[in-house]
Structure formats: structure tokens, C-alpha cells
Design a protein around this motif. Structure first.
Motif, PDB file in Angstrom:
ATOM      1  N   GLU A 174       0.866  -1.182   0.000  1.00  0.00           N
ATOM      2  CA  GLU A 174       0.000   0.000   0.000  1.00  0.00           C
ATOM      3  C   GLU A 174       0.899   1.227   0.000  1.00  0.00           C
ATOM      4  O   GLU A 174       1.678   1.433   0.940  1.00  0.00           O
ATOM      5  N   VAL A 175       0.810   2.041  -1.049  1.00  0.00           N
ATOM      6  CA  VAL A 175       1.735   3.148  -1.255  1.00  0.00           C
ATOM      7  C   VAL A 175       0.977   4.476  -1.235  1.00  0.00           C
ATOM      8  O   VAL A 175      -0.051   4.632  -1.897  1.00  0.00           O
ATOM      9  N   MET A 176       1.506   5.433  -0.474  1.00  0.00           N
ATOM     10  CA  MET A 176       0.912   6.767  -0.397  1.00  0.00           C
ATOM     11  C   MET A 176       1.432   7.640  -1.525  1.00  0.00           C
ATOM     12  O   MET A 176       2.394   7.293  -2.210  1.00  0.00           O
ATOM     13  N   LYS A 177       0.820   8.801  -1.696  1.00  0.00           N
ATOM     14  CA  LYS A 177       1.185   9.644  -2.839  1.00  0.00           C
ATOM     15  C   LYS A 177       2.599  10.224  -2.712  1.00  0.00           C
ATOM     16  O   LYS A 177       3.184  10.635  -3.705  1.00  0.00           O
ATOM     17  N   ASN A 178       3.163  10.222  -1.499  1.00  0.00           N
ATOM     18  CA  ASN A 178       4.540  10.700  -1.328  1.00  0.00           C
ATOM     19  C   ASN A 178       5.570   9.606  -1.593  1.00  0.00           C
ATOM     20  O   ASN A 178       6.773   9.828  -1.425  1.00  0.00           O
ATOM     21  N   GLY A 179       5.114   8.413  -2.009  1.00  0.00           N
ATOM     22  CA  GLY A 179       6.032   7.332  -2.360  1.00  0.00           C
ATOM     23  C   GLY A 179       6.437   6.444  -1.214  1.00  0.00           C
ATOM     24  O   GLY A 179       7.200   5.497  -1.404  1.00  0.00           O
ATOM     25  N   HIS A 180       5.934   6.713  -0.010  1.00  0.00           N
ATOM     26  CA  HIS A 180       6.252   5.871   1.142  1.00  0.00           C
ATOM     27  C   HIS A 180       5.169   4.812   1.344  1.00  0.00           C
ATOM     28  O   HIS A 180       4.018   4.979   0.938  1.00  0.00           O
ATOM     29  N   LEU A 181       5.572   3.733   1.990  1.00  0.00           N
ATOM     30  CA  LEU A 181       4.638   2.648   2.279  1.00  0.00           C
ATOM     31  C   LEU A 181       3.698   3.030   3.412  1.00  0.00           C
ATOM     32  O   LEU A 181       4.116   3.645   4.394  1.00  0.00           O
ATOM     33  N   ALA A 182       2.437   2.624   3.286  1.00  0.00           N
ATOM     34  CA  ALA A 182       1.487   2.734   4.387  1.00  0.00           C
ATOM     35  C   ALA A 182       1.362   1.395   5.093  1.00  0.00           C
ATOM     36  O   ALA A 182       1.243   1.335   6.319  1.00  0.00           O
ATOM     37  N   SER A 183       1.391   0.314   4.320  1.00  0.00           N
ATOM     38  CA  SER A 183       1.313  -1.024   4.903  1.00  0.00           C
ATOM     39  C   SER A 183       1.805  -2.053   3.896  1.00  0.00           C
ATOM     40  O   SER A 183       1.951  -1.759   2.699  1.00  0.00           O
ATOM     41  N   VAL A 184       2.050  -3.242   4.408  1.00  0.00           N
ATOM     42  CA  VAL A 184       2.396  -4.387   3.580  1.00  0.00           C
ATOM     43  C   VAL A 184       1.492  -5.535   3.987  1.00  0.00           C
ATOM     44  O   VAL A 184       1.359  -5.827   5.184  1.00  0.00           O
ATOM     45  N   CYS A 185       0.855  -6.164   3.005  1.00  0.00           N
ATOM     46  CA  CYS A 185      -0.039  -7.299   3.255  1.00  0.00           C
ATOM     47  C   CYS A 185       0.606  -8.570   2.745  1.00  0.00           C
ATOM     48  O   CYS A 185       0.991  -8.660   1.572  1.00  0.00           O
ATOM     49  N   LEU A 186       0.784  -9.542   3.639  1.00  0.00           N
ATOM     50  CA  LEU A 186       1.366 -10.844   3.291  1.00  0.00           C
ATOM     51  C   LEU A 186       0.264 -11.887   3.334  1.00  0.00           C
ATOM     52  O   LEU A 186      -0.519 -11.919   4.275  1.00  0.00           O
ATOM     53  N   PHE A 187       0.200 -12.741   2.323  1.00  0.00           N
ATOM     54  CA  PHE A 187      -0.862 -13.739   2.302  1.00  0.00           C
ATOM     55  C   PHE A 187      -0.352 -15.057   1.755  1.00  0.00           C
ATOM     56  O   PHE A 187       0.767 -15.135   1.214  1.00  0.00           O
ATOM     57  N   LYS A 188      -1.160 -16.066   1.919  1.00  0.00           N
ATOM     58  CA  LYS A 188      -0.780 -17.414   1.528  1.00  0.00           C
ATOM     59  C   LYS A 188      -1.123 -17.655   0.079  1.00  0.00           C
ATOM     60  O   LYS A 188      -2.114 -17.134  -0.435  1.00  0.00           O
ATOM     61  N   LYS A 189      -0.295 -18.461  -0.579  1.00  0.00           N
ATOM     62  CA  LYS A 189      -0.573 -18.820  -1.968  1.00  0.00           C
ATOM     63  C   LYS A 189      -1.935 -19.455  -2.093  1.00  0.00           C
ATOM     64  O   LYS A 189      -2.321 -20.312  -1.288  1.00  0.00           O
ATOM     65  N   GLU A 190      -2.683 -19.045  -3.106  1.00  0.00           N
ATOM     66  CA  GLU A 190      -3.967 -19.661  -3.355  1.00  0.00           C
ATOM     67  C   GLU A 190      -3.755 -20.960  -4.128  1.00  0.00           C
ATOM     68  O   GLU A 190      -2.951 -21.012  -5.053  1.00  0.00           O
ATOM     69  N   THR A 191      -4.470 -21.987  -3.709  1.00  0.00           N
ATOM     70  CA  THR A 191      -4.310 -23.291  -4.368  1.00  0.00           C
ATOM     71  C   THR A 191      -5.541 -23.634  -5.167  1.00  0.00           C
ATOM     72  O   THR A 191      -6.610 -23.087  -4.955  1.00  0.00           O
TER      73      THR A 191
END
Length: 366
Positions: free
Chosen positions: A349-366
Motif C-alpha cells: 500500500e503506497v501513499m502519494k509521497n512514495g512511502h509505504l502505508a502497509s504491507v499485506c502478506l498472504f498465503k498462496k492460493e491453491t
């Protein structure tokens, strides 16, 4: 104002050097009857280039936070006539008592000769972790070109008055640091991340993965600060297997860790980890503390940190996908649209100033 503070080495009243910005904001909210106006100041396009600041306008106090760790590094009293301040039980500054050079000398004892800024006509009287500034009239500037001269009294018999009080951790104003954390503190703990596999809280040696259950998480991290049941996954529509059906999965919100954990409603196993950066240019600022993550890049040669800009991060993943853009309007989010960039098992998730707001990690879909 009747607002009284005591200087205790590394603190001014209840504001203690090293405290996280979230703790300071909570304290200000609790003291709302005494502190009715506070303003957050930061550099919007480059929030790491200078301190995050909270200006207590009515008290004339400026709290300066180191931008990477978001911990209090310096306290400045810039309107000394607005507050009553004591040291070791003795008041040296109030609306009725002007903090003159002579008074400071008598309260705090002798000190080495200070520093004189010839261009700004400011004399700095320094004690360990504490400095007082005095404005020197231009007519008397020549008297203090010699570094050994102490302006206890001007040639006309008057004595200078403190213009600013600065409380800090360090040997001098040129070497201001953030106090070391307590050995028992988990604040800003490094979190090692391997995409699609696990997150590891390094200090407490707690590893969570996509096989972790709710019981595992609670036993290792303790109960969450909040539980949130989601009715709908707005990002699911962008998935190839979207069916349009509702969602009843639920989040464990760990605000004090900067982490959300999403569980599957059926298996009660982890589906997603969301790591927050807590930049002030985001609508959820101060809801979470900053998560100090270290994400291993796909090739294993580098790490992604919460302070890294998107232009650098995207070089680790090859071609840049077309982002999903979320904009709730200026009324709900005055900071502009958010861009979500998805790669295999990770969304930024990237803000307009180019910095991260968050990172979402998830499991591979099977």
C-alpha cells in the motif's frame, strides 16, 4: 495558564525522552483540560527528513520525535512565560518569575562557558541534557566574542532572560540522540519476514506462519487489542476466483505491534499478515505503532524496511503491475489516493509521497 511542569533529568512533567509518539498523543488526550490545542507538524513529501513535531501551542512546548523510530528525542519550551517549571522542587520559571541568567546559575549551579551564535545573537548555557538560550542585544554582542565570557550581567546592569529551554538526551545540542530502550521493552522490535512463509519477532523469538491458529497467536503474542469481523473483502474482486459471496473472516488487531492478523472463519488459521508503517500522511496515523519489519526480497539479496520508498522497492520485483487505486474522497481521507501494488503473496500500500502505508502478506492460493 496554571500549567505546571517539573524538570526531572530526562523529562518535562509526564513527557519523557524516548517515549513513542503514540504514548505522547495518548497523554495529551488525557490532559485535554490542560492541553486544549496541539498541532502535529511534519514534512509531508519527505517525512523522514526532519523530526515529527507536536506543538502544544497554549503552553509554548514543542515535542520533537526522531522520525525513524518515532520516539521523543527533544523537548523545547519556546514560550517560557506560559508555564511554571521547577527543578528539584524549586520553581525557576513562571509567569511571575522571570528565568534570568543569574537565577538559572543559582538554581542549577556553575557550568562550563557556553556557546555564542554570533549570527543569531544567541548564547547557549549548557548542562548535561539541558540547555538554556539567551538573546543577546546587538549592542552587547562584542562582549561575548570571547568564549570564556559568561553573560551573568550586561554592562548596563541588567541580566539576560531565558528565551528557550531545551531538554534532550546526549552530550550536547550537537549530539542529540534517542535514549536506549529498556532491555525489557519490545517497542520497535525487528520483525523478520519471509514472503509466503512466516514473520518472526526477533527479540521475543516468536515465529508465526500460515499454519498458526488463533490459539497459537494468543499464546505467543497475548490477546489482541481488538477483534474485527470483516463483512466483505474489497480487494477480492480483483482475484481470478472471486465469486461475489460475502466474507466472515476476522482480524486480530495488535495496535501496539503495528500488526493485523486475518484468520479464516472456518479453519481459524492465519490467512494474512498486515504490517503498518504509521506515517503521519496516512488516515490511520497513530492507530498503530510503527512495525519495524525486514522483508527478505525474492532473490534473498536485500531487505525491505518500513522507511524504504516505493521507487526502490519496485526494483526488487521486476515489472511494475498496474495498481489498484483507492480514494475515499477528501472528507474521509485528505491525504490523497492510495495505490495498491500486488505481487505473488504480497501487496504494497503506497501513499502519494512514495512511502509505504502497509504491507499485506498472504498465503498462496491453491
Amino acid at each position: 495558564t496554571g500549567y505546571q511542569r517539573r524538570v526531572r533529568g530526562q523529562s518535562l512533567g509526564k513527557f519523557t525522552l524516548g517515549m513513542p509518539i503514540s504514548q505522547a498523543i495518548t497523554l495529551i488526550q488525557k490532559l485535554h483540560t490542560a492541553i486544549s490545542q496541539a498541532e502535529l507538524k511534519y514534512e509531508e513529501n519527505s517525512p523522514l527528513s526532519s523530526d515529527l513535531m507536536i506543538d502544544l501551542i497554549e503552553q509554548g512546548i514543542l515535542l520533537r520525535f526522531e522520525p525513524h523510530s518515532q520516539r521523543l528525542r527533544c523537548i523545547e519550551v519556546y514560550s517560557v512565560e506560559k508555564v511554571s517549571i521547577s527543578y528539584s522542587g524549586s520553581v525557576f520559571c513562571s509567569s511571575e518569575l522571570a528565568p534570568t541568567f543569574a537565577l538559572i546559575y543559582s538554581r542549577f549551579g556553575p557550568s562550563y562557558p557556553g556557546d555564542f551564535d554570533h549570527n543569531r545573537h544567541i548564547y547557549y548555557l549548557n548542562y548535561p541534557g539541558l540547555s538554556f538560550t539567551f538573546l543577546i542585544p546587538p549592542d552587547f554582542k562584542a562582549n561575548y566574542l570571547n568564549a570564556n565570557e559568561v553573560p551573568v550581567e550586561f554592562p548596563d546592569g541588567t541580566t539576560p532572560v531565558v528565551s528557550r529551554i531545551i531538554i534532550y538526551y546526549g552530550l550536547s545540542l550537537r549530539q542529540i540522540n534517542v535514549p536506549p530502550l529498556s532491555p525489557t521493552s519490545f517497542y520497535f522490535e525487528e520483525v523478520e519476514v519471509k514472503i509466503s512463509e512466516y514473520i518472526l519477532f526477533k527479540k521475543r523469538q516468536v515465529k508465526l506462519d500460515f499454519r498458526s491458529s488463533t490459539q497459537d497467536v494468543v499464546s505467543l503474542l497475548g490477546p489482541p487489542d481488538s477483534v474485527f469481523y470483516k463483512e466483505e473483502d474489497k480487494m477480492k474482486i480483483h482475484s481470478s476466483n472471486y465469486t461475489g459471496t460475502g466474507c466472515a473472516d476476522y482480524f486480530y488487531n495488535y495496535f501496539t505491534l503495528g500488526v493485523d492478523i486475518l484468520f479464516d472463519i472456518r479453519s481459524h488459521l492465519v490467512k494474512k499478515f498486515i504490517l503498518h508503517t504509521n506515517f503521519p500522511s496516512h488516515v490511520h496515523f497513530n492507530r498503530y505503532v510503527k512495525c519495524n519489519f525486514r522483508i527478505q526480497t525474492p532473490d534473498g539479496t536485500s531487505v525491505i524496511t518500513p522507511d524504504m520508498r516505493w521507487e526502490k522497492i519496485q526494483t526488487f520485483f521486476g515489472s511494475v503491475p498496474k495498481p489498484v487505486i483507492y480514494n475515499s474522497g477528501s472528507k474521509d481521507n485528505p491525504f490523497g489516493a492510495l495505490h495498491f501494488y500486488g505481487y505473488q503473496n504480497i501487496i504494497f500500500e503506497v501513499m502519494k509521497n512514495g512511502h509505504l502505508a502497509s504491507v499485506c502478506l498472504f498465503k498462496k492460493e491453491t
